[in-house]
Design a protein around this motif. Sequence first.
Motif: not given
Length: 361
Positions: A134, A155, A195-196, A350-351, A354
């Motif tokens: 990130t 991210r 990107y996230q 990860d999200s 996303y």
Amino acid sequence: MSISKILEKDILSGEDIITLLSSRDENRTLLFKKSAEIKEKIIGKKVWFRGLIEFSNVCSKDCLYCGIRKGNKNLKRYSLSDEEILTAAKFAYDNLYGSIALQSGELESPVIADRIENLIYKIKALSKGELGITLSVGEQNPEIYQKWFEAGAHRYLLRIEATNESLYRKIHPGNKKHDFRRRLECLKSLQDIGYQTGTGVMIGLPFQTMDDLASDLLFMKEFNIDMCGMGPYIEHADTPLMIYAADLLPLKERFDLTLKMIAIIRIMMKDINIVAATALQAIDPVGREKAIKIGANIIMPNITPGRYRDSYKLYDNKPCTDESAEDCQSCLEARVSLADSEIVYGEWGDSQHYDKRRKSI
Ligand code: SF4
């Protein structure tokens, strides 16, 4: 409308959010119960680490609330060497943190852009591609964001801090370097590149209203963010905003409002990643645990070499500035289990939002 009725709704209005932010006693408990249930159902009891490397406190900007702003002459500036950054990243990899976050003051130059790009490649190489990365290094041109994305960062956290433009202007100098529109454009290009994308705001700022906070949450929903990092505003003695310190909400109320903001964004955006910000712990010794219980699922152990940590104080009373990375890890393990959750090692975390967002494009 009663809190129970509001909590049954699929979509919250600004008015609903203000009612939730103002909730007290059993209504407040209902809010937290609902957000905790959603977290447990969608995310489970899992918490992921982002090993935080604050690699430089040099900044070209002068945000009026920030302790490392360019104009603060009472601060010793530092920049970690590449070797120090890579050692910290290796520590994260060896300890199965899954991901790191590289954070610094905001600087735009080809030399810095190349350096960060090279570091991303090296971190990917030393971790055999396994460490997630990130970035949180501020506003940059889209080509730079693109280069870093191609190098392996996936991210990006760019906090907007206040989504009401007139409030934004009150907490930043009025010049081109602190342009609200550019910040929005940067967020958009990060999202477009792939990107996230994360953003967030400070809670309890001078001049901020409940309307502003409700609009902040509606902005995040509308923007379709993947990650959220919000924290209480904590004043820093060496900043221009300090002159308003006497007008601020008491720290406990800023803390409480932050928890409510986290709970509400979890209800509004069920599958995003939400950080339990370190600033919560500056007010309440178990602040981060409380955030995890009611909705947060990301925690950022500081793995910056200890001797630099005291010099990365965006606000006063920042906790954990005198711990080693090992101390930080065991302290957080205990804290997360106190919140009836468990740290997941060796995963990016990860999200989920996303993945769904990208599939729908
Ligand atoms: S908030 Fe960020 S950009 Fe603003 S002065 Fe602090 S480090 Fe620099």
